[in-house]
Design a protein around this motif. Structure first.
Motif, short mmCIF file in Angstrom:
data_model
loop_
_atom_site.label_atom_id
_atom_site.label_comp_id
_atom_site.label_asym_id
_atom_site.label_seq_id
_atom_site.Cartn_x
_atom_site.Cartn_y
_atom_site.Cartn_z
N LEU A 188 2.43 -6.85 -9.31
CA LEU A 188 3.16 -5.79 -8.63
C LEU A 188 4.56 -5.63 -9.18
CD1 LEU A 188 2.87 -3.38 -6.65
CD2 LEU A 188 3.86 -4.92 -5.00
N THR A 210 -0.47 -14.02 -7.11
CA THR A 210 -0.77 -13.32 -8.14
C THR A 210 -0.46 -12.18 -7.98
OG1 THR A 210 -2.64 -15.14 -8.46
CG2 THR A 210 -2.61 -13.35 -9.91
N TYR A 211 -1.05 -11.26 -6.78
CA TYR A 211 -0.88 -9.77 -6.72
C TYR A 211 0.71 -9.52 -6.90
CZ TYR A 211 -0.58 -5.11 -4.74
OH TYR A 211 -0.44 -3.87 -4.53
N SER A 261 -4.23 0.36 -2.35
CA SER A 261 -3.80 0.79 -3.42
C SER A 261 -3.61 2.36 -3.61
CB SER A 261 -4.34 0.56 -4.76
OG SER A 261 -4.27 -0.92 -4.89
N MET A 306 -1.41 -6.04 1.86
CA MET A 306 -1.93 -6.73 1.22
C MET A 306 -2.00 -8.35 1.62
SD MET A 306 -3.57 -5.70 -1.54
CE MET A 306 -3.44 -4.12 -2.70
N LEU A 346 -7.80 -11.36 -9.50
CA LEU A 346 -7.52 -12.07 -8.04
C LEU A 346 -8.77 -12.62 -7.41
CD1 LEU A 346 -5.39 -9.01 -6.23
CD2 LEU A 346 -4.60 -11.19 -7.64
N VAL A 350 -8.50 -3.59 -0.78
CA VAL A 350 -7.21 -3.26 -1.82
C VAL A 350 -7.50 -1.78 -2.63
CG1 VAL A 350 -6.56 -4.15 -4.23
CG2 VAL A 350 -7.13 -5.68 -2.25
N LEU A 400 -8.41 -5.94 -11.65
CA LEU A 400 -7.54 -6.45 -10.56
C LEU A 400 -8.59 -7.49 -9.76
CD1 LEU A 400 -5.07 -6.69 -9.05
CD2 LEU A 400 -5.67 -4.71 -7.89
N LEU A 439 -5.30 -10.49 1.28
CA LEU A 439 -5.62 -11.69 0.36
C LEU A 439 -5.02 -12.70 0.92
CD1 LEU A 439 -3.80 -9.70 -2.48
CD2 LEU A 439 -6.32 -9.82 -1.96
N GLN A 480 -4.25 -15.39 -4.04
CA GLN A 480 -4.54 -14.26 -4.33
C GLN A 480 -3.24 -13.47 -4.36
OE1 GLN A 480 -7.62 -13.27 -1.95
NE2 GLN A 480 -9.32 -13.51 -3.51
N TYR A 481 -2.73 -13.48 -3.16
CA TYR A 481 -1.23 -12.86 -2.79
C TYR A 481 -0.29 -13.11 -3.79
CZ TYR A 481 2.76 -11.22 -0.09
OH TYR A 481 3.78 -10.46 0.12
#
Length: 120
Positions: free
Chosen positions: A109, A104-105, A60, A93, A46, A56, A42, A97, A101-102
């Motif tokens: 998710l 992609t996250y 998580s 998040m 990211l 993170v 991850l 981020l 990055q956000y």
């Protein structure tokens, strides 16, 4: 007298067998709701800094705890608790981020939730 004793033994055996089956099902159900990420992958995906990686990881872990507690909740409350946990995770998040990055996250998710929780 013999019939009464055998009836009581049979009733106890069925009760214990039913209780054991219920407990096993509940444990399997909780395992289905857990989400764990490989933090190294991850972080690479990211492009996280050290501070972001620690944040993170904590976020998580909190999500995983919230989803595990939601899995043990009553059926009608479960959906609301899962949504609440995911909204909390997404909000946290977003604070950690950057935009790329956000985005992609959120893709990761969404795919994870689709594969792990929503199908159940």
């Amino acid at each position: 007298m013999k019939k009464i004793v055998l009836t009581v033994v049979a009733a106890m055996t069925m009760t214990f067998g039913y209780a054991k089956t219920q407990n096993t099902t509940a444990v399997k159900n909780v395992d289905n709701y857990g989400i764990t990420f490989d933090m190294r992958r991850l972080a690479v995906t990211l492009d996280l800094t050290d501070y972001q990686m620690e944040a993170v990881q904590v976020i998580s872990d909190n999500l995983n705890e919230d989803l595990t507690s939601a899995a043990t909740a009553r059926r009608f409350d479960r959906h609301a608790l899962i949504n609440k946990a995911i909204r909390k995770d997404v909000q946290n998040m977003r604070n950690v981020l950057n935009d790329k990055q956000y985005e992609t996250y959120m893709k990761l998710l969404g795919a994870t939730l689709q594969n792990r929780i929503i199908r159940r």
